[in-house]
Design an enzyme around this catalytic site. Structure first.
Site, PDB file in Angstrom:
ATOM      1  N   HIS A 222       6.949  -1.147   8.819  1.00  0.00           N
ATOM      2  CA  HIS A 222       6.426   0.191   8.500  1.00  0.00           C
ATOM      3  C   HIS A 222       6.573   1.045   9.755  1.00  0.00           C
ATOM      4  CE1 HIS A 222       4.222  -2.793   6.064  1.00  0.00           C
ATOM      5  NE2 HIS A 222       4.230  -1.887   5.091  1.00  0.00           N
ATOM      6  N   HIS A 234      -4.444   0.938   3.735  1.00  0.00           N
ATOM      7  CA  HIS A 234      -4.741   1.048   2.304  1.00  0.00           C
ATOM      8  C   HIS A 234      -6.167   1.537   2.090  1.00  0.00           C
ATOM      9  CE1 HIS A 234      -1.320  -1.765   2.132  1.00  0.00           C
ATOM     10  NE2 HIS A 234      -1.140  -1.334   0.892  1.00  0.00           N
ATOM     11  N   ASP A 307       5.445   5.287   2.580  1.00  0.00           N
ATOM     12  CA  ASP A 307       4.627   4.281   1.924  1.00  0.00           C
ATOM     13  C   ASP A 307       3.887   5.007   0.801  1.00  0.00           C
ATOM     14  OD1 ASP A 307       3.382   1.890   1.325  1.00  0.00           O
ATOM     15  OD2 ASP A 307       2.779   1.473   3.385  1.00  0.00           O
TER      16      ASP A 307
END
Length: 397
Positions: A222, A234, A307
Site C-alpha cells: 500500500h 480500516h 484503497d
C-alpha cells in the site's frame, strides 16, 4: 504478456466505436467533456471515461441475483470499469466462472473489465479450499521457507487458478516492509514478506511474474508504505509520520524501475513527511505523494488505484465528494468502492455526477480524467493481449 502492451494500446486507441479511444490530439474544450480523434470525428462521452475509473464491489453470488444483474447493467452502459469480489460473492468454481463470463460479455471488447479479488495468501484470501480453490501460504511463511524461485512456483499455481476462474486482477502483492511486527493490519497478519526491503522486492517480483505468465494483472500495495503503522486504517485515521522511513519506498522504487508494476494501490495513511500540506490528508488523497513522489520521483507511469474509499479512515473524515475530488486531483486513476459494510449500488452514478460537474468548471480535473482514461486503456490492452493468447492456445489444441 508485457512484451507488446504499447502495440496493443495503439490498436485499442485506433478502434472507432461509441467506446472508441481518441488519439492524443485533444480538443480545446475547457470542460473536457469529449476527446476528439485526429480527424475530429469520434467522441467519447465524459461519463464513459469516468466509468472506467470506477471499480465496485457487489452483492450476490450467482448470475440470477439482483446485485449481479445491476453491475452487469453498469458494465454494459459504461458506468463502471470493473468489479471486486468479496467472500459473500463466492460459492464454487462453476458459479464464479459463469458470473465472470457474464461480466466479460457485458463489457466492450476493447475495454475488458477488471475482475478483481484480494488473493494474497494466508489470512487474506477470499477464495479458499471450501470454495474448491487451493489455499496459498502467507507472504511471511513463503519468504521464510524458501527463495524467490520457490515462491514463483507457488504463485504460479495461484495465478493459474485465478485465470481459470475468470479473474483478471489480483489486488496483491503486499510490498509493505514488515517494519512493525505488531502492526495490526500488516505485521500481525503475516502479510509482509520481510523486514528487509530488498527481500520484499525479490519475492514481490516473483509474485508479479507468476501472475503475468497467466494473464492476470497485479497491484502493488500500500503506497507509500503501511508496514510501520500502529493502527488499522480500516478503522479510522492512521498517522505514520513518526514511524515511517524511506526504506519503505525501496520495494516500490525497485519494482517500478524493473517494469514490475501494473497498478499501484495507495494507502489511507497520514504521513506529514511526504505531504504537501500540514492538514491531516491521507496519502491516497495527497498530490505530493501521488503526483510528486510516485509519478515524478519514482517515475511510475501506470495506473494508480485507491484503497477502498469507503474505509473508515476516509468515510469518517471526508464527504464522498471531497474524497473523490481530492483523489482524482492527487493523481488517482481508479477509485475503489468495496461496497462492504454499506453496499450502495448507486455509487457509480454519484461519482460520475461529482466528476462531471467538476470537469465542467475545472479544466485541470477534466485533463486528469482524460489522462486516467488513457492509462486505463493501456492497462486493459494487456488483458486483450492475454485473452487473444488464450484463444490462440485453445484453437491450437
Amino acid at each position: 504478456m508485457r512484451a507488446t502492451p504499447r502495440i496493443a494500446a495503439v490498436a485499442v486507441l485506433a478502434f472507432a466505436s461509441a467506446m472508441a479511444v481518441h488519439d492524443p490530439a485533444r480538443s480545446e474544450n475547457p470542460a473536457g467533456t469529449v476527446n476528439e480523434t485526429a480527424a475530429g470525428a469520434e467522441i467519447i462521452p465524459l461519463r464513459q471515461k469516468i466509468g472506467q475509473m470506477v471499480l465496485v464491489g457487489f452483492v450476490g453470488d450467482r448470475p440470477s441475483r439482483s446485485g449481479v444483474k445491476r453491475v452487469l447493467e453498469q458494465l454494459e452502459t459504461g458506468e463502471i470499469g470493473g468489479v471486486l469480489y468479496l467472500g459473500r460473492n463466492l460459492r464454487n468454481k462453476q458459479t464464479v466462472q459463469r458470473m465472470n463470463s457474464a461480466f466479460r460479455e457485458a463489457s466492450p471488447a476493447v475495454l475488458p473489465p477488471l475482475i478483481a479479488i484480494d488473493q494474497e495468501g494466508g489470512r487474506v484470501q477470499r477464495l479458499r479450499s471450501r470454495n474448491g480453490f487451493p489455499d496459498t501460504p502467507s507472504a511471511r511463511h513463503i519468504a521464510r521457507k524458501g527463495d524467490p524461485a520457490d515462491a514463483k512456483r507457488t504463485y504460479s499455481v495461484l495465478a493459474e487458478n485465478l485465470a481459470g476462474w475468470g479473474f483478471t486482477l489480483n489486488l496483491a502483492p503486499v510490498v509493505d516492509v514488515d517494519a512493525n511486527p505488531r502492526n495490526p493490519i500488516i505485521g500481525r497478519l503475516g502479510r509482509s514478506f520481510s523486514p528487509d526491503p530488498e527481500r520484499v522486492s525479490a519475492f514481490a517480483s516473483a509474485f508479479v511474474s507468476a501472475h503475468r505468465e497467466h494473464g492476470v494483472l497485479t497491484a502493488l500495495k500500500h503506497f507509500p508504505g503501511h508496514g510501520s503503522s500502529l493502527r488499522d486504517s480500516h478503522k479510522g485515521a492512521v498517522d505514520i509520520t513518526g514511524t515511517w522511513s524511506e526504506d519503505e519506498l525501496i520495494p516500490f522504487r525497485q519494482l517500478i524501475a524493473g517494469d514490475m508494476a501494473d497498478i499501484v494501490m495507495t494507502a489511507h495513511v497520514i504521513n506529514h513527511t511526504l505531504s504537501e500540506t500540514k492538514a491531516n490528508v491521507p496519502m491516497s488523497l495527497s498530490k505530493g505523494a501521488l503526483t510528486g513522489l510516485l509519478r515524478d520521483d519514482l517515475g511510475f507511469t501506470g495506473v494508480i488505484m485507491s484503497d477502498d474509499i469507503q474505509m473508515d479512515a476516509i468515510r469518517w473524515n471526508f464527504s464522498l465528494e471531497d474524497a473523490v475530488l481530492k483523489a482524482v486531483d492527487a493523481g488517482t486513476d481508479i477509485l475503489l468502492f468495496a461496497n462492504d459494510k454499506r453496499p450502495d449500488p448507486e455509487i457509480p452514478q454519484k461519482v460520475a455526477d461529482i466528476l462531471e460537474a467538476a470537469a465542467a468548471n475545472d479544466g485541470e480535473i477534466a485533463r486528469k480524467i482524460d489522462d486516467a482514461y488513457d492509462r486505463i486503456v493501456t492497462l486493459k490492452s494487456d488483458l486483450r493481449v492475454a485473452g487473444d493468447e488464450v484463444a490462440d492456445n485453445s484453437n491450437a489444441q
